[in-house]
Design an enzyme around this catalytic site. Structure first.
Site, PDB file in Angstrom:
ATOM      1  N   MET A 182      -6.772  -3.576  -5.265  1.00 39.29           N
ATOM      2  CA  MET A 182      -7.554  -4.785  -5.282  1.00 39.29           C
ATOM      3  C   MET A 182      -7.879  -5.134  -6.729  1.00 39.29           C
ATOM      4  SD  MET A 182     -11.057  -4.560  -3.395  1.00 39.29           S
ATOM      5  CE  MET A 182     -10.473  -2.906  -3.264  1.00 39.29           C
ATOM      6  N   SER A 184     -10.445  -6.845   4.680  1.00 34.09           N
ATOM      7  CA  SER A 184      -9.057  -6.829   4.194  1.00 34.09           C
ATOM      8  C   SER A 184      -9.044  -6.486   2.721  1.00 34.09           C
ATOM      9  CB  SER A 184      -8.431  -8.207   4.372  1.00 34.09           C
ATOM     10  OG  SER A 184      -8.958  -9.104   3.416  1.00 34.09           O
ATOM     11  N   ASP A 185      -7.930  -5.932   2.252  1.00 38.15           N
ATOM     12  CA  ASP A 185      -7.782  -5.790   0.808  1.00 38.15           C
ATOM     13  C   ASP A 185      -7.670  -7.205   0.229  1.00 38.15           C
ATOM     14  OD1 ASP A 185      -7.505  -4.852  -1.745  1.00 38.15           O
ATOM     15  OD2 ASP A 185      -6.053  -3.321  -1.223  1.00 38.15           O
ATOM     16  N   CYS A 186      -7.973  -7.322  -1.085  1.00 39.52           N
ATOM     17  CA  CYS A 186      -8.202  -8.664  -1.611  1.00 39.52           C
ATOM     18  C   CYS A 186      -6.958  -9.541  -1.606  1.00 39.52           C
ATOM     19  CB  CYS A 186      -8.846  -8.558  -2.981  1.00 39.52           C
ATOM     20  SG  CYS A 186     -10.497  -7.871  -2.756  1.00 39.52           S
ATOM     21  N   SER A 241      -5.174  -9.997   0.947  1.00 38.30           N
ATOM     22  CA  SER A 241      -4.096  -9.479   1.791  1.00 38.30           C
ATOM     23  C   SER A 241      -3.836 -10.348   3.015  1.00 38.30           C
ATOM     24  CB  SER A 241      -4.330  -8.022   2.179  1.00 38.30           C
ATOM     25  OG  SER A 241      -5.329  -7.917   3.148  1.00 38.30           O
TER      26      SER A 241
END
Ligand SMILES: *[C@@H]1O[C@H](CO)[C@@H](O)[C@H](O)[C@H]1NC(C)=O
Ligand SMILES: *[C@@H]1O[C@H](CO)[C@@H](O)[C@H](O)[C@H]1NC(C)=O
Length: 781
Positions: A1, A299-301, A303
């Site tokens: 991230m 969520s991952d950034c 994603s």
């Protein structure tokens, strides 16, 4: 991230997204300094008496009340990290994204240094703290970090939701984020996750309250960033059910079930063809259904955007958005859900009830944190004096001292003596570094002690970097380094890597020291008048076979990235103020391993020419093995007490399902709580110096009729103990048959094999425990 992730989105639409992000970020700056409390200001007559502000009501009642008051549009603005204000209800803007991997960090936009908070205690990078093999230390670090975070929150400089720790098992030595992880062993990573999360979240608070909300990331099977053109945004990790259950998911399960973490982050990559953040089985099925997460899934950034833009997962953005929320995603780091959810609801791809579910998970965490409690803030007493306090900085020094690993010490050349080694040549590109010592996901440190400064406390130093940077391409200054070494009583070379070699979004292709470092080390070692000590800074392992085998190099220390006090800790160990006790949390492979093995191969097990991964499965040559680490003293272990048999009861209902009674028992078919073994190990310090020793228990299953390539041995318990010279201490270790003596079959089912299990205590002691099923007739009664 990372912020720069946004760059990877290449379509026109991405410009809109960038604008959104900047707009949000600027807005956040102005409002985040307005003090603690997100809502329910007691001076606000409108909200004061509303049920969602009433702290005497159960949280689920308050959450339900608040959701009932929000319009669909308002709800949707709360599905992203930068949650918009709802002014009519007295709710301020909230930035969910904060980081605290090894100290409060400003990598997330929710945290800012400056003013009353110029910096925060920067602990060693996680791989170094992991090498300490001390779970109390990991929890203590978490406690300090959460004190500093709460203090910064009280001053309006940070949020309360932190997306740390990173608990991905370190599968491949090239991974740029190796440094962020607790290493390659699932049990160690799981212990780290549980301990650090407890420290961050405040342990068992009354009424489910949270000091901070931690987050175990990145779920799951994520440890490839960018290797030979294959990046995490496109990578489809092909993972067997067996590897998922006995390697990749182990830390996540422990983090949720034992650590009671308030959040899990899903990763960028796909697992078996599905993006993790849109996989209902991985999210709803496993995290919520099986592990019972009490918290939110983020969520991952970017994603969610990546899923559509990069992976072309669905036809339209609305379909992607609907798929993620339906799968169990509650919060998007990135603007995608804020932009497309309304259309997804209008077109019937998603119901408002789905949005409510997501919101109730995030709002519940905010309420558990006290964000809706107005001015009645828990931990309100913490302020600027609690950040970078002497005690906190002392713990950063202790962690570095505990984590540094002694890998070679020929003829006891270490420790150095301030009397005999009055002049020390300090050489190498990492010999006087500051930010290199704190690695990535760091903040602004309180201050630094570089290796040069640390050594300067014990001896007169002659400083010659030799290389201007870690990837040095010229040897023109090597001569000065040789002269310094020739005229000093001892030579310390501080070499290794930094973020230009290994970092997020950059994996390595080679395990060797970069640039001309090897030549510098060899030349200086030849020129040295006194002992030559090689100190390595790196997150991932380095192939230093040349130095291990060079008789001119007397000693090797690995410091990882040792944090703000790293140079002091290195010097304390070099001069024997501290006896080293760290152990490698990962295998150090030779260079030819990475030439043979594709980073994309997720298989843990060896087979068909493939050598397998980590000490649990890889049996080839190593530079240094998992668990390596020497001391200035000697320890002798002996087994004081241990059971030799254990009977495994079969649950009556499952009795007729288990056909091969004397072979293996499914973990689900027995009573795991009754299957604990306690082992007592005596540790005697037979040398002349006080020191610490880590007792490591490894289990090995019986030879199975149907062998499905189980680890030959794996770590099941560890305990670090301090023992004075000549003294003896007893260590108690617990092993649970379900957790530690089970093996996982090819369908991902955990079974306990009956028969003789071996328990190895380090490399020199072995004990057998015989497992049998208990009499069926008795159980049935
Ligand atoms: C482990 O860490 C704790 C907490 O910081 C510390 O008190 C203890 O001394 C450490 N244990 C050893 C054996 O060094
Ligand atoms: C055990 O066997 C009985 C009789 O065959 C069957 O009715 C029952 O469902 C079985 N129990 C389980 C848990 O499979």
């Amino acid at each position: 991230m990372e912020h720069t992730n946004i760059i990877i989105i290449t379509r026109k639409l991405s410009f809109i997204l960038i604008f959104f992000s900047f707009f949000y970020a600027c807005f956040e700056l102005q409002t985040s300094m307005s003090g603690p409390g997100l809502a329910c200001d007691p001076s606000n007559g409108v909200t004061r008496s509303l049920p969602f502000c009433r702290t005497n009501l159960p949280i689920q009642v308050r959450v339900r009340d608040l959701i009932g008051r929000l319009t669909l549009q308002e709800k949707i603005t709360h599905l992203v990290n930068n949650a918009a204000p709802v002014e009519r209800l007295g709710i301020r803007r909230y930035e969910w994204w904060n980081e605290a991997l090894h100290g409060v960090s400003n990598v997330g936009p929710g945290t800012r240094f400056g003013g009353a908070f110029p910096g925060a205690t920067s602990f060693p990078q996680v791989i170094t703290s992991a090498a300490a093999f001390n779970s109390s230390l990991w929890e203590a670090i978490g406690r300090v970090v959460s004190d500093e975070a709460r203090a910064m929150y009280n001053g309006g400089a940070a949020g309360l939701t932190f997306w740390s720790p990173n608990v991905n098992v370190l599968r491949d030595p090239r991974w740029g984020r190796s440094q962020e992880t607790p290493g390659e062993d699932p049990h160690v990573v799981a212990q780290y996750a549980v301990s650090y999360v407890k420290g961050l979240q405040g342990g068992d608070n009354p009424n489910n309250h949270l000091k901070l909300a931690a987050c175990c990331k990145h779920y799951t099977a994520y440890d490839l960033d960018d290797w030979k053109g294959i990046d995490r945004y496109h990578f489809n990790a092909r993972v067997s059910a067996q590897d998922l259950e006995d390697t990749y998911n182990v830390p996540f399960k422990a983090c949720v079930e034992e650590g009671k973490v308030a959040s899990v982050m899903c990763s960028y990559n796909q697992v078996n063809g599905k993006p993790t953040c849109a996989d209902p089985n991985l999210l709803r099925g496993v995290i919520r259904g099986q592990w019972h997460l009490n918290g939110y899934i983020v969520s991952d950034c970017d994603s969610v955007g990546v899923m559509f833009e990069q992976q072309h997962f669905t036809e339209t953005p609305e379909d992607t958005v609907a798929a993620t929320i339906k799968a169990g995603l509650d919060l998007d780091c990135g603007p995608y859900l804020a932009i497309y959810t309304e259309k997804a609801v209008r077109t019937g791809k998603l119901s408002e009830g789905d949005v409510n579910n997501a919101l109730s998970n995030t709002l519940t965490v905010q309420m558990r944190l006290g964000l809706f409690d107005g001015a009645q803030q828990p931990y309100g007493y913490l302020g600027p004096k609690d950040v970078c306090s002497p005690a906190h900085q002392q713990l950063a020094l202790q962690a570095a001292r505990e984590g540094i690993v002694l890998l070679k010490n020929t003829g006891r050349s270490l420790p150095l003596s301030p009397q005999r080694h009055r002049t020390v040549a300090v050489i190498g590109p990492n010999s006087d570094v500051t930010v290199t010592m704190i690695g990535n996901y760091a903040g602004v440190a309180c201050g630094y002690t570089t290796p040069l400064h640390g050594i300067g406390r014990y001896a007169k130093t002659v400083h010659q970097p030799g290389c201007s940077g870690v990837a040095c391409t010229t040897n023109q200054n090597f001569g000065f380094a040789e002269i310094a070494a020739r005229h000093s009583d001892a030579t310390v070379l501080v070499m290794g890597l930094d973020q230009s070699i290994e970092r997020e979004a950059k994996d390595r292709v080679s395990l060797l020291l970069p640039g001309l470092q090897q030549e510098l080390v060899a030349r200086v070692a030849r020129a040295s008048r006194g002992p030559t000590i090689l100190v390595l800074m790196s997150g991932g392992p380095v192939d230093v076979t040349f130095a291990r085998d060079d008789p001119k190099i007397s000693a090797i220390l690995w410091a990882g990235y040792p944090g703000q006090a790293g140079g002091a800790a290195i010097a304390d160990i070099l001069f024997g103020t501290v006896n080293p006790g760290g152990r490698l949390p990962m295998t150090w492979y030779p260079e030819n391993y990475v030439q043979k093995v594709a980073m994309t191969n997720m298989e843990m097990r060896a087979g068909g020419g493939y050598p397998g991964r980590t000490y649990r499965f890889y049996k080839g040559p190593v530079v240094f093995p998992f668990g390596a680490g020497m001391s200035y003293t000697n320890f002798k272990q002996s087994l004081a007490q241990a059971p030799t048999t254990l009977s495994v009861p079969l649950l009556a209902t499952s009795a007729n399902m288990t056909t091969k009674l004397n072979d293996e028992v499914k973990v689900a078919h027995t009573n795991c709580d009754s299957l604990n073994l306690e082992l007592h190990v005596d540790v005697k310090n037979t040398g002349e110096m006080d020191g610490t020793h880590t007792v490591m228990l490894f289990s090995a299953p019986p030879r199975l009729a149907k062998n499905t390539a189980h680890p030959e041995r794996q770590l099941v318990a560890f305990e670090k103990v301090h023992v004075m010279a000549g003294a003896k201490k007893r260590v108690r270790l617990n092993v649970n048959a379900c957790k530690h003596l089970s093996v996982v079959d090819e369908f991902g089912v955990r079974r306990i094999p009956m028969g003789e299990h071996s328990i190895h205590i380090g490399n020199d002691l072995k004990h057998s425990v015989s497992l049998q099923t208990s009499n069926l007739e008795q159980i049935k009664v």
